[in-house]
Scaffold this motif. Structure first.
Motif, PDB file in Angstrom:
ATOM      1  N   GLY A  44      -3.834   4.573  16.033  1.00 22.30           N
ATOM      2  CA  GLY A  44      -3.564   5.503  14.939  1.00 22.30           C
ATOM      3  C   GLY A  44      -2.755   4.855  13.836  1.00 22.30           C
ATOM      4  N   ARG A  45      -1.758   4.085  14.212  1.00 23.15           N
ATOM      5  CA  ARG A  45      -0.938   3.392  13.214  1.00 23.15           C
ATOM      6  C   ARG A  45      -1.759   2.342  12.475  1.00 23.15           C
ATOM      7  N   ASN A  46      -2.617   1.619  13.201  1.00 20.78           N
ATOM      8  CA  ASN A  46      -3.453   0.604  12.556  1.00 20.78           C
ATOM      9  C   ASN A  46      -4.426   1.243  11.569  1.00 20.78           C
ATOM     10  N   ILE A  47      -5.010   2.373  11.940  1.00 22.06           N
ATOM     11  CA  ILE A  47      -5.931   3.066  11.032  1.00 22.06           C
ATOM     12  C   ILE A  47      -5.186   3.533   9.794  1.00 22.06           C
ATOM     13  N   LEU A  48      -3.992   4.081   9.981  1.00 20.70           N
ATOM     14  CA  LEU A  48      -3.182   4.518   8.848  1.00 20.70           C
ATOM     15  C   LEU A  48      -2.861   3.339   7.938  1.00 20.70           C
ATOM     16  N   PHE A  49      -2.478   2.209   8.530  1.00 19.84           N
ATOM     17  CA  PHE A  49      -2.161   1.022   7.744  1.00 19.84           C
ATOM     18  C   PHE A  49      -3.381   0.547   6.965  1.00 19.84           C
ATOM     19  N   LEU A  50      -4.553   0.516   7.612  1.00 24.46           N
ATOM     20  CA  LEU A  50      -5.771   0.059   6.946  1.00 24.46           C
ATOM     21  C   LEU A  50      -6.144   0.988   5.794  1.00 24.46           C
ATOM     22  N   ASN A  51      -5.968   2.288   5.983  1.00 25.56           N
ATOM     23  CA  ASN A  51      -6.247   3.237   4.907  1.00 25.56           C
ATOM     24  C   ASN A  51      -5.309   3.009   3.730  1.00 25.56           C
ATOM     25  N   GLU A  52      -4.027   2.797   4.026  1.00 28.94           N
ATOM     26  CA  GLU A  52      -3.063   2.539   2.959  1.00 28.94           C
ATOM     27  C   GLU A  52      -3.376   1.214   2.265  1.00 28.94           C
ATOM     28  N   PHE A  53      -3.799   0.220   3.029  1.00 30.34           N
ATOM     29  CA  PHE A  53      -4.155  -1.081   2.462  1.00 30.34           C
ATOM     30  C   PHE A  53      -5.365  -0.948   1.536  1.00 30.34           C
ATOM     31  N   ASP A  54      -6.373  -0.178   1.960  1.00 34.79           N
ATOM     32  CA  ASP A  54      -7.552   0.055   1.127  1.00 34.79           C
ATOM     33  C   ASP A  54      -7.172   0.768  -0.167  1.00 34.79           C
ATOM     34  N   ASP A  55      -6.300   1.772  -0.058  1.00 34.66           N
ATOM     35  CA  ASP A  55      -5.846   2.492  -1.253  1.00 34.66           C
ATOM     36  C   ASP A  55      -5.129   1.548  -2.211  1.00 34.66           C
ATOM     37  N   MET A  56      -4.259   0.695  -1.667  1.00 39.02           N
ATOM     38  CA  MET A  56      -3.524  -0.245  -2.493  1.00 39.02           C
ATOM     39  C   MET A  56      -4.479  -1.238  -3.149  1.00 39.02           C
ATOM     40  N   SER A  57      -5.459  -1.690  -2.414  1.00 36.18           N
ATOM     41  CA  SER A  57      -6.443  -2.629  -2.948  1.00 36.18           C
ATOM     42  C   SER A  57      -7.204  -1.999  -4.109  1.00 36.18           C
ATOM     43  N   CYS A  58      -7.605  -0.736  -3.969  1.00 37.49           N
ATOM     44  CA  CYS A  58      -8.303  -0.034  -5.054  1.00 37.49           C
ATOM     45  C   CYS A  58      -7.407   0.117  -6.273  1.00 37.49           C
TER      46      CYS A  58
END
Length: 83
Positions: free
Chosen positions: A36-50
């Protein structure tokens, strides 16, 4: 021996199975939390990348509007006006 100590092989087997099940449940809970934490981190990383991509595009658009062109890396010079 204490009253709760297993008296037979069946009792010992039941105790071991219970302990193994408890360990499995705890391991599964921890695994779910990590995933769950990894998925949250990946989502935040994708948002930051965008957001970074959008920022780079906006900067490029502003530079174009200001008549600035990018030449060979970081060297920037005013664009020449073509008549």
């Amino acid at each position: 021996m204490a009253e709760t100590d297993p008296k037979t092989v069946q009792d010992l087997t039941a105790v071991v199975q219970t302990l193994l099940q408890q360990m499995q449940d705890k391991f599964q809970t921890m695994s779910d939390q990590i995933i769950g934490r990894n998925i949250l981190f990946l989502n935040e990383f994708d948002d930051m990348s965008c957001r970074i991509d959008d920022l780079e595009k906006n900067i490029a658009d502003l530079m174009t509007q200001a008549g600035v062109e990018e030449l060979e890396g970081e060297n920037k010079t005013p664009a020449t006006n073509k008549s």
